[in-house]
Write a protein that holds these residues in place. Sequence first.
Motif, mmCIF file in Angstrom:
data_model
loop_
_atom_site.group_PDB
_atom_site.id
_atom_site.type_symbol
_atom_site.label_atom_id
_atom_site.label_comp_id
_atom_site.label_asym_id
_atom_site.label_seq_id
_atom_site.Cartn_x
_atom_site.Cartn_y
_atom_site.Cartn_z
ATOM 1 N N ALA A 39 0.832 -1.203 0.000
ATOM 2 C CA ALA A 39 0.000 0.000 0.000
ATOM 3 C C ALA A 39 0.869 1.256 0.000
ATOM 4 N N VAL A 40 0.535 2.193 -0.871
ATOM 5 C CA VAL A 40 1.258 3.463 -0.924
ATOM 6 C C VAL A 40 0.690 4.372 0.163
ATOM 7 N N LYS A 41 1.560 4.819 1.034
ATOM 8 C CA LYS A 41 1.139 5.701 2.111
ATOM 9 C C LYS A 41 0.861 7.105 1.578
ATOM 10 N N PRO A 42 -0.031 7.862 2.212
ATOM 11 C CA PRO A 42 -0.295 9.233 1.765
ATOM 12 C C PRO A 42 1.011 10.023 1.642
ATOM 13 N N GLY A 43 1.217 10.619 0.493
ATOM 14 C CA GLY A 43 2.437 11.375 0.243
ATOM 15 C C GLY A 43 3.619 10.509 -0.156
ATOM 16 N N GLY A 44 3.440 9.184 -0.136
ATOM 17 C CA GLY A 44 4.531 8.265 -0.472
ATOM 18 C C GLY A 44 4.667 8.067 -1.970
ATOM 19 N N ARG A 45 5.761 7.430 -2.347
ATOM 20 C CA ARG A 45 6.029 7.202 -3.764
ATOM 21 C C ARG A 45 5.921 5.734 -4.164
ATOM 22 N N GLY A 46 5.645 4.848 -3.211
ATOM 23 C CA GLY A 46 5.490 3.437 -3.542
ATOM 24 C C GLY A 46 6.755 2.777 -4.046
ATOM 25 N N LYS A 47 7.904 3.192 -3.523
ATOM 26 C CA LYS A 47 9.172 2.678 -4.018
ATOM 27 C C LYS A 47 9.401 1.206 -3.693
ATOM 28 N N ARG A 48 8.636 0.669 -2.737
ATOM 29 C CA ARG A 48 8.858 -0.713 -2.302
ATOM 30 C C ARG A 48 7.562 -1.524 -2.345
ATOM 31 N N GLN A 49 6.723 -1.297 -3.330
ATOM 32 C CA GLN A 49 5.450 -2.006 -3.403
ATOM 33 C C GLN A 49 5.619 -3.499 -3.653
ATOM 34 N N VAL A 50 6.548 -3.851 -4.517
ATOM 35 C CA VAL A 50 6.779 -5.242 -4.882
ATOM 36 C C VAL A 50 8.279 -5.481 -4.889
ATOM 37 N N THR A 51 8.688 -6.636 -4.344
ATOM 38 C CA THR A 51 10.095 -7.024 -4.393
ATOM 39 C C THR A 51 10.212 -8.272 -5.256
ATOM 40 N N ILE A 52 11.318 -8.354 -5.984
ATOM 41 C CA ILE A 52 11.503 -9.442 -6.946
ATOM 42 C C ILE A 52 12.972 -9.826 -6.995
ATOM 43 N N MET A 53 13.255 -11.117 -7.083
ATOM 44 C CA MET A 53 14.637 -11.587 -7.233
ATOM 45 C C MET A 53 14.659 -12.770 -8.183
ATOM 46 N N CYS A 135 10.337 -2.430 -6.509
ATOM 47 C CA CYS A 135 9.560 -1.975 -7.655
ATOM 48 C C CYS A 135 8.295 -1.243 -7.230
ATOM 49 N N ARG A 136 7.860 -0.355 -8.110
ATOM 50 C CA ARG A 136 6.585 0.355 -8.007
ATOM 51 C C ARG A 136 5.674 -0.226 -9.085
ATOM 52 N N VAL A 137 4.407 -0.418 -8.748
ATOM 53 C CA VAL A 137 3.444 -0.934 -9.720
ATOM 54 C C VAL A 137 2.974 0.221 -10.604
ATOM 55 N N ILE A 138 3.102 0.043 -11.918
ATOM 56 C CA ILE A 138 2.613 1.075 -12.838
ATOM 57 C C ILE A 138 1.424 0.574 -13.660
ATOM 58 N N ALA A 139 1.191 -0.744 -13.652
ATOM 59 C CA ALA A 139 -0.015 -1.321 -14.263
ATOM 60 C C ALA A 139 -0.331 -2.604 -13.512
#
Length: 155
Positions: A39-53, A135-139
């Motif tokens: 979840a993107v917090k108010p004012g946040g940029r969602g820089k850590r929405q999804v992690t992948i390796m 990652c940030r989700v863009i779609a």
Amino acid sequence: MDGRLIGIARHGRPRGPIEILDHVHVSIEAGVSGDFRGAVKPGGRGKRQVTIMSREGWEQAMTDLGRDDLDWWIRRVNLLTEHVALPHKPGTILHLGSSVALQVTGECDPCSRMEEIAPGLKAALTPEWRGGLLCRVIAGGEIALGDGVKIEEQA
């Protein structure tokens, strides 16, 4: 050969149990459905929405550690890929399945929790972004095990 998604995991709270999934919904608002970090917090940029390796990076870390008895999900990332060189460049777009797109925001640095799991694991995950990507989700959309993973070529 295009890469593919071979693992999906989430945890509903910090230090909470990991749930392994066959498929999941990913959204711009919540990241991986049911994962506490999405979840993107108010004012946040969602820089850590999804992690992948990558499986290859995990296996190299296990080789360096001299172990083969640790499952990938103990790393506490959301997604595991194989046969795709994950980019080490913020801004790069990853496409998963038919609709999900993630933008790389940075490296997922291994934390001290990795040392609690196995001594030396943090150091084994540190080289070459083996610990994964933020990652940030863009779609958004649905993803499932076996879905393709492609890197959008940068101009």
